[in-house]
Write a protein that holds these residues in place. Structure first.
Motif, mmCIF file in Angstrom:
data_model
loop_
_atom_site.group_PDB
_atom_site.id
_atom_site.type_symbol
_atom_site.label_atom_id
_atom_site.label_comp_id
_atom_site.label_asym_id
_atom_site.label_seq_id
_atom_site.Cartn_x
_atom_site.Cartn_y
_atom_site.Cartn_z
ATOM 1 N N MET A 1 2.098 -7.085 -9.896
ATOM 2 C CA MET A 1 2.308 -6.004 -9.228
ATOM 3 C C MET A 1 3.237 -6.001 -8.191
ATOM 4 N N ALA A 2 3.898 -5.014 -7.839
ATOM 5 C CA ALA A 2 4.631 -4.914 -6.682
ATOM 6 C C ALA A 2 3.652 -5.172 -5.551
ATOM 7 N N LEU A 3 4.321 -5.488 -4.532
ATOM 8 C CA LEU A 3 3.519 -5.396 -2.954
ATOM 9 C C LEU A 3 3.714 -4.288 -2.162
ATOM 10 N N LEU A 4 2.803 -4.032 -1.269
ATOM 11 C CA LEU A 4 2.884 -2.813 -0.381
ATOM 12 C C LEU A 4 2.769 -3.241 0.912
ATOM 13 N N ILE A 5 3.638 -2.630 2.237
ATOM 14 C CA ILE A 5 3.385 -3.043 3.428
ATOM 15 C C ILE A 5 2.501 -2.062 4.035
ATOM 16 N N THR A 6 1.410 -2.033 4.325
ATOM 17 C CA THR A 6 0.718 -1.163 5.040
ATOM 18 C C THR A 6 0.832 -0.811 6.599
ATOM 19 N N ALA A 7 0.332 0.226 6.953
ATOM 20 C CA ALA A 7 0.494 0.752 8.556
ATOM 21 C C ALA A 7 0.157 -0.377 9.554
ATOM 22 N N ARG A 8 -0.436 -1.470 9.103
ATOM 23 C CA ARG A 8 -0.736 -2.612 10.062
ATOM 24 C C ARG A 8 0.586 -3.099 10.472
ATOM 25 N N CYS A 9 1.713 -2.718 9.751
ATOM 26 C CA CYS A 9 2.849 -3.617 10.088
ATOM 27 C C CYS A 9 3.326 -3.317 11.417
ATOM 28 N N ILE A 10 3.933 -4.395 12.175
ATOM 29 C CA ILE A 10 4.209 -4.114 13.466
ATOM 30 C C ILE A 10 5.727 -4.303 13.464
ATOM 31 N N ASN A 11 6.525 -4.372 12.618
ATOM 32 C CA ASN A 11 7.884 -4.451 12.477
ATOM 33 C C ASN A 11 8.427 -5.546 13.243
ATOM 34 N N CYS A 12 8.295 -6.738 12.716
ATOM 35 C CA CYS A 12 8.468 -7.967 13.329
ATOM 36 C C CYS A 12 9.800 -8.449 12.987
ATOM 37 N N ASP A 13 10.158 -7.797 11.808
ATOM 38 C CA ASP A 13 11.449 -8.312 11.264
ATOM 39 C C ASP A 13 11.309 -9.527 10.511
ATOM 40 N N MET A 14 10.252 -10.253 10.306
ATOM 41 C CA MET A 14 10.075 -11.345 9.565
ATOM 42 C C MET A 14 10.278 -11.228 8.133
ATOM 43 N N CYS A 15 9.760 -10.280 7.331
ATOM 44 C CA CYS A 15 9.680 -10.063 5.930
ATOM 45 C C CYS A 15 10.908 -9.892 5.420
ATOM 46 N N ASN A 58 -3.481 -9.318 5.961
ATOM 47 C CA ASN A 58 -3.776 -8.219 5.161
ATOM 48 C C ASN A 58 -2.758 -6.919 5.559
ATOM 49 N N THR A 59 -1.632 -7.413 5.776
ATOM 50 C CA THR A 59 -0.468 -6.284 6.227
ATOM 51 C C THR A 59 0.173 -6.088 4.728
ATOM 52 N N ILE A 60 0.567 -7.066 3.958
ATOM 53 C CA ILE A 60 1.453 -7.038 2.532
ATOM 54 C C ILE A 60 0.479 -7.337 1.806
ATOM 55 N N ILE A 61 -0.070 -6.247 0.868
ATOM 56 C CA ILE A 61 -0.991 -6.372 -0.207
ATOM 57 C C ILE A 61 -0.425 -5.854 -1.483
ATOM 58 N N PRO A 62 -1.320 -6.092 -2.781
ATOM 59 C CA PRO A 62 -0.880 -5.523 -3.865
ATOM 60 C C PRO A 62 -0.941 -4.025 -3.723
ATOM 61 N N ASP A 63 0.210 -3.436 -4.364
ATOM 62 C CA ASP A 63 0.366 -1.948 -4.380
ATOM 63 C C ASP A 63 -0.421 -1.518 -5.715
#
Length: 82
Positions: A1-15, A58-63
């Protein structure tokens, strides 16, 4: 499955620069993953690089909206890169 970035994201620019499929872009407030381009790094790496570089657990999870088998992810990789 594709992944999903949740609202926990802090926009760190790493991904975003780590994604070999260019599936990650900056959305209106946080980064987002284009499910049509996400292969969970199948075809490139053993595990999703976005998850491995994310500093917040747990910021990037299965969508749950984009459930795909490993074979389907492989086929998506082939289409994207060939």
């Amino acid at each position: 499955m594709a992944l999903l970035i949740t609202a926990r994201c802090i926009n760190c620019d790493m991904c975003e620069p780590e994604c070999p499929n260019q599936a990650i872009t900056l959305g209106a407030e946080i980064y987002q993953i284009d499910a049509s381009r996400c292969t969970e790094c199948i075809g490139h790496y053993d595990a999703p690089t976005c998850q491995s570089v994310c500093p917040i657990d747990n910021t990037i999870i299965p969508d749950p909206q984009h459930i795909e088998s490993r074979d389907a992810l492989w086929e998506k990789f082939v289409v994207l890169h060939h």
